[in-house]
Design an enzyme around this catalytic site. Sequence first.
Site, mmCIF file in Angstrom:
data_model
loop_
_atom_site.group_PDB
_atom_site.id
_atom_site.type_symbol
_atom_site.label_atom_id
_atom_site.label_comp_id
_atom_site.label_asym_id
_atom_site.label_seq_id
_atom_site.Cartn_x
_atom_site.Cartn_y
_atom_site.Cartn_z
ATOM 1 N N ASN A 242 36.602 50.977 26.291
ATOM 2 C CA ASN A 242 37.363 50.578 27.482
ATOM 3 C C ASN A 242 38.535 51.537 27.672
ATOM 4 O OD1 ASN A 242 39.741 49.456 25.988
ATOM 5 N ND2 ASN A 242 38.151 48.087 25.185
ATOM 6 N N LYS B 109 44.633 31.111 27.113
ATOM 7 C CA LYS B 109 44.411 31.833 25.842
ATOM 8 C C LYS B 109 45.393 31.375 24.760
ATOM 9 C CE LYS B 109 42.036 35.685 27.883
ATOM 10 N NZ LYS B 109 42.060 37.010 28.457
ATOM 11 N N ASP C 53 34.301 42.788 23.499
ATOM 12 C CA ASP C 53 33.739 41.434 23.351
ATOM 13 C C ASP C 53 32.248 41.486 23.008
ATOM 14 O OD1 ASP C 53 36.086 40.016 23.856
ATOM 15 O OD2 ASP C 53 35.855 40.291 26.016
ATOM 16 N N PHE D 258 47.614 39.380 23.407
ATOM 17 C CA PHE D 258 47.815 39.898 24.758
ATOM 18 C C PHE D 258 46.720 39.307 25.638
ATOM 19 C CE2 PHE D 258 51.016 43.294 25.215
ATOM 20 C CZ PHE D 258 51.534 43.260 23.934
ATOM 21 N N LYS E 162 43.301 30.088 21.574
ATOM 22 C CA LYS E 162 43.360 30.947 20.384
ATOM 23 C C LYS E 162 44.417 30.475 19.383
ATOM 24 C CE LYS E 162 41.430 34.776 22.911
ATOM 25 N NZ LYS E 162 40.663 35.972 22.627
ATOM 26 N N LYS F 282 19.021 59.882 18.972
ATOM 27 C CA LYS F 282 19.424 59.796 20.381
ATOM 28 C C LYS F 282 18.347 59.057 21.179
ATOM 29 C CE LYS F 282 20.417 62.614 24.336
ATOM 30 N NZ LYS F 282 20.114 63.871 24.989
#
Length: 397
Positions: free
Chosen positions: A209, A337, A278, A323, A341, A288
């Site tokens: 990301n 969250k 995730d 975060f 969490k 490959k």
Amino acid sequence: MLKGKSIILGVSGGIAAYKSAYLCSMLVKQGCDVNVIMTENALNFIAPATFEALTGNRTLTDTFDRNHEFSTEHVSQADRTDLIIVAPATANVLAKFAHGIADDMLTTTVLACDCPKIAAPAMNTRMYDNPVTIDNIEKLKHYGWEILEPDSGRLACGTNGKGRMPEPERLLEAVIHTVSASKDMAGLKVLVSAGPTREDLDPVRFITNHSSGKMGYAVAKAAAARGADVTLVTGPVKLPAPAYMDVVPVVSANDMYNAIADREENSDIIIMAAAVADYTPVSYSENKIKKQDGEFNLELERTDDILKALGENKRSGQTLVGFAMETENVVENGEKKLISKNADLIAANSATEEGSGFSGDTNRLTLITSDGKEELPLLSKDKCAHKLLDAVLRLRK
Ligand code: CTP
């Protein structure tokens, strides 16, 4: 963070003296009052006028110069100084500092100063490796000096080896670490995760990301500057490894899970700033993956949620911070969250808002706790980090 600090920059005679002009400029931009003292040999490498133009202060060179206002300039300088950094520090000045020799403006001022002192040795490798220099450096460390290790590379004498003065950014990092913050996190063990994770598909491809790691690195550096014992578990980023902490590089979400699981029990504060994947590919292809006609479906499976696992095992006295990076309903999702969490604080931020999110140097955080939320303005990531740590310390009171 250094606003209003009075810094003496000592410059001795080495080719790296030109880099000190960059450091000087950076310190002035941070709001420091910088006074430069040069040795006579340094005058062969850089002109006092360069530093005078950058600092607006007179550059001092010689104790016996009677043309200026104070005849005991070295003592008056020493009294108002928060930190002295000598960069570059030659073998000669290091030897003088180590033995209390005071025969010019720089060495006299250093001897009269009881503030924190940093030296950045820069010299030929053989001079650096000479047992005399090694002893002098050890002596200075014993007297409380911070000695920055030289970099390796091509030296002015044409050889390759250890002895190059570190880049000005590293020197600034040392100054900030030493004088910028109160040591209100001394004695605390802080575990920070940062950056993206990388999930490999085959030897040439991966899923990741846009996380730059800047927010997590800022948190780790701020905690270290405040005296905490910091471990930084970092995914692959393009940032230099910060000093003053234990840096643990990892690649995948699973690696990060294991690195954190190994260290969580010993940590007083855990801050999950990493953008952990995730999902990860169900299988890794040793070779490959070759293209074929038609569609290609990638099978992914869930990774473990590290923050959630930490929340489930949270021990008393441990503070857990996550975060929440969102594109919509930032605060509502952050609040969810916090509960799902079992975190003590969620720093919610938007991935799409101007000035916020992954790659820039600024962020706008909303700090969510069970007591309510604090919306911070758009700030540098360094300032965000300090505000976040202030909130963590308030929670621990
Ligand atoms: N996190 C984690 N392990 C994961 C995923 C996320 O520890 N496998 C942590 C992040 O480091 C962050 C917090 O959980 O501190 C929230 O991450 P975020 O990506 O915003 O949310 P997710 O929990 O992944 O939920 P969603 O993607 O549905 O928003």
